[in-house]
Design a protein around this motif. Structure first.
Motif, short mmCIF file in Angstrom:
data_model
loop_
_atom_site.label_atom_id
_atom_site.label_comp_id
_atom_site.label_asym_id
_atom_site.label_seq_id
_atom_site.Cartn_x
_atom_site.Cartn_y
_atom_site.Cartn_z
N HIS A 1 0.84 -1.20 0.00
CA HIS A 1 0.00 0.00 0.00
C HIS A 1 0.87 1.25 0.00
CE1 HIS A 1 -3.57 -2.35 0.96
NE2 HIS A 1 -2.82 -3.01 1.80
N SER B 1 -1.63 1.76 -3.62
CA SER B 1 -1.48 1.30 -4.99
C SER B 1 -0.99 2.43 -5.89
CB SER B 1 -2.80 0.73 -5.52
OG SER B 1 -3.83 1.70 -5.41
N THR C 1 1.69 -6.14 -5.03
CA THR C 1 0.99 -5.79 -6.27
C THR C 1 1.48 -4.50 -6.89
OG1 THR C 1 -0.75 -4.86 -4.90
CG2 THR C 1 -1.11 -7.09 -5.76
N THR D 1 3.23 -0.30 -6.39
CA THR D 1 2.79 1.07 -6.10
C THR D 1 3.26 1.96 -7.23
OG1 THR D 1 2.86 0.80 -3.70
CG2 THR D 1 3.05 3.06 -4.57
#
Lengths: 117, 113
Positions: free
Chosen positions: B7, B9, B105, B107
């Motif tokens: 976190h 994203s 995932t 940033t």
């Protein structure tokens, strides 16, 4: 010193065909890893080869396979291609596992962009 | 299970500001945590990594902190520059002796002049 190289840069296939992607590691590296990076997503671990053997694989179906040659280069084969296989396939290499720390730094190649039509 | 959460994203900052990206991991045996920067159309490049025997590591404007108890680690970029704009990925090794990395995932960092 040359970095990790991959070929081809781009590959276009149709559904049901087979794709072969190639990777040459950094000189002296014996471990090769394959990752799939779908558009807008992170890197998903596919396969790890070391000293010619498959050491680990990710959560991908058996139609994703590969091998490592005596010169430590590697091939990734994807059989029965599906549309969702379209992605950037990244290869990385590292030195062998050392001591108790296990993981060595992985260096990435430029990737092969596979498009399945 | 194997999981690394990252976190935010997306992160937009002004040039000169600091940027912080946070990741949490689930495998208590993880002992290696690299950060990669991926510019558009290019390969991921390692920018800094940390092993579980240290709590912090710095390299010029980049630093990484690790909290093993809470199982989270963070990337800190100070005095951001437009060329810092890229997608940043964290990763954690899976178990001891395993070469498998589990990636976050990503940033997307945008530094505006």
């Amino acid at each position: 010193e040359a970095g990790v190289t991959q070929s081809p840069t781009h590959l276009i296939k149709t559904r049901g065909q087979q794709a072969t992607l190639r990777c040459s590691p950094i000189s002296g590296h014996t471990s090769v890893y394959w990752y799939q990076q779908a558009l807008g997503l992170g890197l998903q671990f596919l396969l790890w080869y070391d000293e010619g053997e498959e050491r680990n694989r990710g959560n991908f179906p058996p139609r994703f396979s590969g091998r490592q040659f005596p010169n430590y280069s590697s091939e990734l084969n994807v059989n029965a291609l599906e549309l969702e296989d379209s992605a950037l396939y990244l290869c990385a290499s590292s030195l062998a596992v050392t001591g108790g720390w296990g993981t060595d730094t992985q260096y990435f190649g430029p990737g092969t962009r596979l498009t399945v039509l | 299970g194997e999981n690394v959460e990252q976190h935010p994203s997306t992160l937009s900052v002004q040039e000169g500001d600091s940027a912080v990206i946070k990741c949490t991991y689930s495998d208590s045996a993880s002992n290696y945590f690299p950060w990669y920067k991926q510019e558009l159309g290019k390969r991921p490049q390692l920018i800094i990594d940390i092993r579980s025997n240290v709590g912090e590591k710095k390299d010029q404007r980049i630093a990484v902190t690790l909290n093993k108890t809470a199982k989270h680690f963070s990337l800190h970029i100070t005095e951001t520059q437009p060329e810092d704009s890229a997608v940043y990925f964290c990763a954690a090794s899976l178990g001891t002796g395993f070469q498998k990395l589990v990636f976050g995932t990503g940033t997307r960092l945008l530094v505006s002049p």
